[in-house]
Design an enzyme around this catalytic site. Structure first.
Site, short mmCIF file in Angstrom:
data_model
loop_
_atom_site.label_atom_id
_atom_site.label_comp_id
_atom_site.label_asym_id
_atom_site.label_seq_id
_atom_site.Cartn_x
_atom_site.Cartn_y
_atom_site.Cartn_z
N LYS A 40 -13.05 9.90 2.07
CA LYS A 40 -14.19 9.48 1.26
C LYS A 40 -14.28 7.97 1.18
CE LYS A 40 -13.18 13.23 -1.92
NZ LYS A 40 -12.74 13.49 -3.30
N GLU A 96 -13.87 2.45 8.39
CA GLU A 96 -12.80 2.86 7.47
C GLU A 96 -12.72 1.86 6.33
OE1 GLU A 96 -10.94 4.83 6.09
OE2 GLU A 96 -9.16 5.39 7.21
N ASP A 97 -12.21 2.33 5.20
CA ASP A 97 -12.04 1.44 4.05
C ASP A 97 -10.88 0.46 4.28
OD1 ASP A 97 -10.11 3.46 3.91
OD2 ASP A 97 -10.58 4.06 1.85
N ASP A 100 -3.84 0.63 6.78
CA ASP A 100 -2.55 0.45 6.10
C ASP A 100 -1.44 0.64 7.13
OD1 ASP A 100 -0.64 0.20 4.11
OD2 ASP A 100 -0.92 2.21 3.31
N PHE A 149 -1.51 -2.37 -3.73
CA PHE A 149 -2.30 -1.15 -3.74
C PHE A 149 -3.67 -1.50 -4.29
CE2 PHE A 149 -4.08 2.82 -4.92
CZ PHE A 149 -3.73 3.63 -3.85
N ARG A 162 -13.22 4.26 -7.46
CA ARG A 162 -13.98 4.04 -6.23
C ARG A 162 -15.27 3.26 -6.49
NH1 ARG A 162 -11.88 7.25 -2.04
NH2 ARG A 162 -11.13 9.32 -2.64
#
Ligand code: IMP
Ligand code: MG
Length: 173
Positions: A40, A96-97, A100, A149, A162
């Site tokens: 998401k 993509e957000d 990582d 994070f 979000r």
């Protein structure tokens, strides 16, 4: 106690998204382009990005099944929702957000590459360097952030945050 530190402001993100949109528009000018958002997390960035792209694009979404709260580590990819468009012979841009460890993007790229698109590139809002485990470089990167994070602009912590317009680093987890 959870605390948040501002990392990227909405106006910085807006400016960068405009630049990315212009670069992408230049590269794919006169070509077809299918933009594939990874659900998401990418939906907010993707909504901004596609409006900064001045091309006749098609948009689709893919969801990778995650294991509980964690994200995809090693092991085979599990697709929660596949794209609906046929991408054979098309130019594909994965959105993509955050990058990582890199496992998710590598797997999505390989999964889509099996369908023989003409080209396959990736665009991430954030390239987080600290935990990279596989050798992958996104073609378009909004921001490089060393560590932390992050939440906001599509990024969640247990499905929360979000909707925050800015990006923060969460501490005290
Ligand atoms: P990778 O496979 O480790 O590169 O994982 C990428 C996915 O993990 C992203 O699509 C996010 O869903 C999630 N993720 C990684 N880092 C963060 C973070 O800082 N905040 C929120 N989600 C993250
Ligand atoms: Mg994600």
């Amino acid at each position: 106690m959870l605390e948040k530190e501002l990392i990227l402001t909405r106006s910085e993100i807006d400016r960068r998204v405009e630049e990315l949109g212009r670069e992408i528009t230049r590269r794919y000018f006169g070509k077809d382009l299918v933009v594939v958002g990874v659900l998401k997390g990418a939906f907010v960035f993707l909504a901004d990005l596609i409006r900064a792209i001045d091309l006749d694009i098609a948009v689709d979404f893919l969801q990778v099944a995650s294991y509980g709260h964690g994200h995809v580590a090693d092991g085979p990819i599990r697709i929660g929702k596949d794209i609906e468009l046929a991408i054979g012979g098309k130019n594909v841009l994965i959105v993509e957000d955050i990058l990582d460890t890199g496992h998710t993007l590598v797997k999505i790229r390989d999964f889509l590459a099996d369908r023989r698109p003409r080209s396959i590139r990736s665009c991430v809002l954030i390239d987080k360097k600290e935990r990279r485990q596989v050798d992958i470089v996104a073609d378009y990167v909004g921001f490089v952030v060393e560590k932390g994070f992050l939440i906001g602009c599509g990024l969640d912590y247990g499905e929360r945050y979000r909707h925050y317009p800015d990006v923060y680093s969460l501490t005290g987890l």
